[in-house]
Design a protein around this motif. Structure first.
Motif, PDB file in Angstrom:
ATOM      1  N   ASN A   1       0.830  -1.201   0.000  1.00 31.00           N
ATOM      2  CA  ASN A   1       0.000   0.000   0.000  1.00 31.00           C
ATOM      3  C   ASN A   1       0.862   1.249   0.000  1.00 31.00           C
ATOM      4  O   ASN A   1       2.056   1.196   0.271  1.00 31.00           O
ATOM      5  CB  ASN A   1      -0.942   0.014   1.213  1.00 31.00           C
ATOM      6  N   ILE A   2       0.228   2.380  -0.304  1.00 28.47           N
ATOM      7  CA  ILE A   2       0.939   3.652  -0.360  1.00 28.47           C
ATOM      8  C   ILE A   2       0.474   4.512   0.806  1.00 28.47           C
ATOM      9  O   ILE A   2      -0.647   5.023   0.802  1.00 28.47           O
ATOM     10  CB  ILE A   2       0.680   4.390  -1.686  1.00 28.47           C
ATOM     11  N   GLY A   3       1.304   4.636   1.806  1.00 29.22           N
ATOM     12  CA  GLY A   3       0.949   5.448   2.957  1.00 29.22           C
ATOM     13  C   GLY A   3       1.741   5.033   4.180  1.00 29.22           C
ATOM     14  O   GLY A   3       2.643   4.183   4.100  1.00 29.22           O
ATOM     15  N   PHE A   4       1.394   5.619   5.314  1.00 24.97           N
ATOM     16  CA  PHE A   4       2.157   5.411   6.536  1.00 24.97           C
ATOM     17  C   PHE A   4       1.246   5.413   7.761  1.00 24.97           C
ATOM     18  O   PHE A   4       0.196   6.064   7.766  1.00 24.97           O
ATOM     19  CB  PHE A   4       3.181   6.535   6.748  1.00 24.97           C
ATOM     20  N   LEU A   5       1.670   4.718   8.804  1.00 22.49           N
ATOM     21  CA  LEU A   5       1.275   5.047  10.161  1.00 22.49           C
ATOM     22  C   LEU A   5       2.398   5.919  10.703  1.00 22.49           C
ATOM     23  O   LEU A   5       3.576   5.563  10.568  1.00 22.49           O
ATOM     24  CB  LEU A   5       1.141   3.798  11.030  1.00 22.49           C
ATOM     25  N   ARG A   6       2.055   7.039  11.310  1.00 22.32           N
ATOM     26  CA  ARG A   6       3.068   7.924  11.864  1.00 22.32           C
ATOM     27  C   ARG A   6       2.798   8.116  13.351  1.00 22.32           C
ATOM     28  O   ARG A   6       1.659   8.262  13.771  1.00 22.32           O
ATOM     29  CB  ARG A   6       3.079   9.262  11.126  1.00 22.32           C
ATOM     30  N   VAL A   7       3.873   8.118  14.129  1.00 24.85           N
ATOM     31  CA  VAL A   7       3.771   8.307  15.568  1.00 24.85           C
ATOM     32  C   VAL A   7       4.322   9.693  15.892  1.00 24.85           C
ATOM     33  O   VAL A   7       5.405  10.069  15.435  1.00 24.85           O
ATOM     34  CB  VAL A   7       4.544   7.227  16.343  1.00 24.85           C
ATOM     35  N   TRP A   8       3.555  10.425  16.703  1.00 21.37           N
ATOM     36  CA  TRP A   8       3.886  11.799  17.079  1.00 21.37           C
ATOM     37  C   TRP A   8       3.911  11.903  18.595  1.00 21.37           C
ATOM     38  O   TRP A   8       3.125  11.236  19.277  1.00 21.37           O
ATOM     39  CB  TRP A   8       2.841  12.768  16.537  1.00 21.37           C
ATOM     40  N   THR A   9       4.781  12.738  19.131  1.00 24.33           N
ATOM     41  CA  THR A   9       4.822  12.954  20.573  1.00 24.33           C
ATOM     42  C   THR A   9       4.850  14.441  20.879  1.00 24.33           C
ATOM     43  O   THR A   9       5.265  15.259  20.039  1.00 24.33           O
ATOM     44  CB  THR A   9       6.055  12.285  21.225  1.00 24.33           C
ATOM     45  N   GLY A  10       4.411  14.785  22.087  1.00 26.70           N
ATOM     46  CA  GLY A  10       4.420  16.178  22.515  1.00 26.70           C
ATOM     47  C   GLY A  10       4.422  16.254  24.020  1.00 26.70           C
ATOM     48  O   GLY A  10       3.958  15.333  24.704  1.00 26.70           O
ATOM     49  N   ASP A  11       4.941  17.341  24.570  1.00 27.51           N
ATOM     50  CA  ASP A  11       5.038  17.515  26.020  1.00 27.51           C
ATOM     51  C   ASP A  11       3.709  17.989  26.593  1.00 27.51           C
ATOM     52  O   ASP A  11       3.104  18.939  26.086  1.00 27.51           O
ATOM     53  CB  ASP A  11       6.125  18.540  26.364  1.00 27.51           C
ATOM     54  N   GLY A  12       3.270  17.329  27.655  1.00 27.86           N
ATOM     55  CA  GLY A  12       2.116  17.801  28.412  1.00 27.86           C
ATOM     56  C   GLY A  12       0.850  17.920  27.577  1.00 27.86           C
ATOM     57  O   GLY A  12       0.695  17.305  26.531  1.00 27.86           O
ATOM     58  N   GLY A  13      -0.066  18.757  28.076  1.00 28.51           N
ATOM     59  CA  GLY A  13      -1.301  19.006  27.360  1.00 28.51           C
ATOM     60  C   GLY A  13      -2.310  17.871  27.508  1.00 28.51           C
ATOM     61  O   GLY A  13      -2.060  16.853  28.153  1.00 28.51           O
ATOM     62  N   GLN A  14      -3.464  18.059  26.900  1.00 28.72           N
ATOM     63  CA  GLN A  14      -4.531  17.079  26.902  1.00 28.72           C
ATOM     64  C   GLN A  14      -4.641  16.439  25.526  1.00 28.72           C
ATOM     65  O   GLN A  14      -4.317  17.058  24.510  1.00 28.72           O
ATOM     66  CB  GLN A  14      -5.858  17.737  27.275  1.00 28.72           C
ATOM     67  N   ALA A  15      -5.126  15.196  25.506  1.00 32.51           N
ATOM     68  CA  ALA A  15      -5.171  14.453  24.247  1.00 32.51           C
ATOM     69  C   ALA A  15      -6.035  15.159  23.211  1.00 32.51           C
ATOM     70  O   ALA A  15      -5.633  15.326  22.058  1.00 32.51           O
ATOM     71  CB  ALA A  15      -5.679  13.036  24.501  1.00 32.51           C
TER      72      ALA A  15
END
Length: 214
Positions: A113-127
């Motif tokens: 397939n053509i595409g990705f799962l991408r994982v992102w991170t960030g400090d604090g905050g709410q989902a």
């Protein structure tokens, strides 16, 4: 998941694959390796209506991407860590959306397939707030759902965005969960609606098997 090769796709999909591959080379660290499959669980079978079967696991040290969570990968999907970029790097904005920074890219091309799962991170905050900022202003018809992922409160969003292949709209989705290290989000990024549908079991597998480890 289709068994046709990329070579058998239309010229538009071939072009999309080339563009996505070039972007990946620019964003990801050199030397990424395919995640090694864990010992087979006799209870694990082929893909079912519930989603894809787990063929490997990402997130632990030595798994391709070290994350505050772990989750299952579908067969043949290949993970690679995204190298940190300096703020003045012209490509840095491609690896950042709102308060979240891309840290891992899981390529669907080896699976057909053509595409990705991408994982992102960030400090604090709410989902939810993180997902709202992640979507920005280009997303259309966002719909948020409160749920539990990895025994933690989480939020999932489905939305529409413009296809890279034409002026039509295509579905996308992402989920976010809070950890002791901040927000972790996983997005499904596809080339068009058909690819989105075919890649969805791998996304659902990640959501279903995610465990917060840190």
């Amino acid at each position: 998941m289709r068994t046709e090769t990329l070579a058998g796709r239309s010229p538009y999909r071939a072009l999309s694959a080339t563009v996505l591959a070039a972007a990946t080379l620019a964003l990801t660290a050199c030397g990424g390796a395919e995640v090694a499959a864990p010992p087979q669980d006799p209870s694990a079978g082929a893909s079912t209506q519930a989603g894809a079967a787990e063929a490997a696991r990402i997130g632990a040290a030595g798994s391709g991407c070290e994350l505050p969570v772990t989750f299952g990968l579908a067969e043949s999907w290949q993970a690679e860590a995204v190298a940190p970029m300096a703020p003045d790097d012209p490509l840095a904005e491609l690896a950042r959306r709102g308060p979240l920074t891309m840290v891992c890219e899981i390529d669907a091309k080896p699976a057909g397939n053509i595409g990705f799962l991408r994982v992102w991170t960030g400090d604090g905050g709410q989902a939810r707030a993180s997902l709202e900022a992640f979507l920005g202003t280009e997303a259309r018809e966002p719909a948020y759902t409160e749920l539990r992922i990895g025994d933690r409160p989480a939020v999932e969003v489905t939305y529409q965005t413009k296809s890279a292949l034409d002026d039509g709209m295509k579905p996308e989705r992402a989920f976010a969960v809070q950890t002791a290290r901040g927000i972790v989000a996983v997005s499904l990024d596809s080339a068009d609606s058909e690819e989105h549908t075919e890649m969805l079991p791998a996304y659902e597998l990640a959501k279903r098997t995610l465990t917060v480890t840190r």
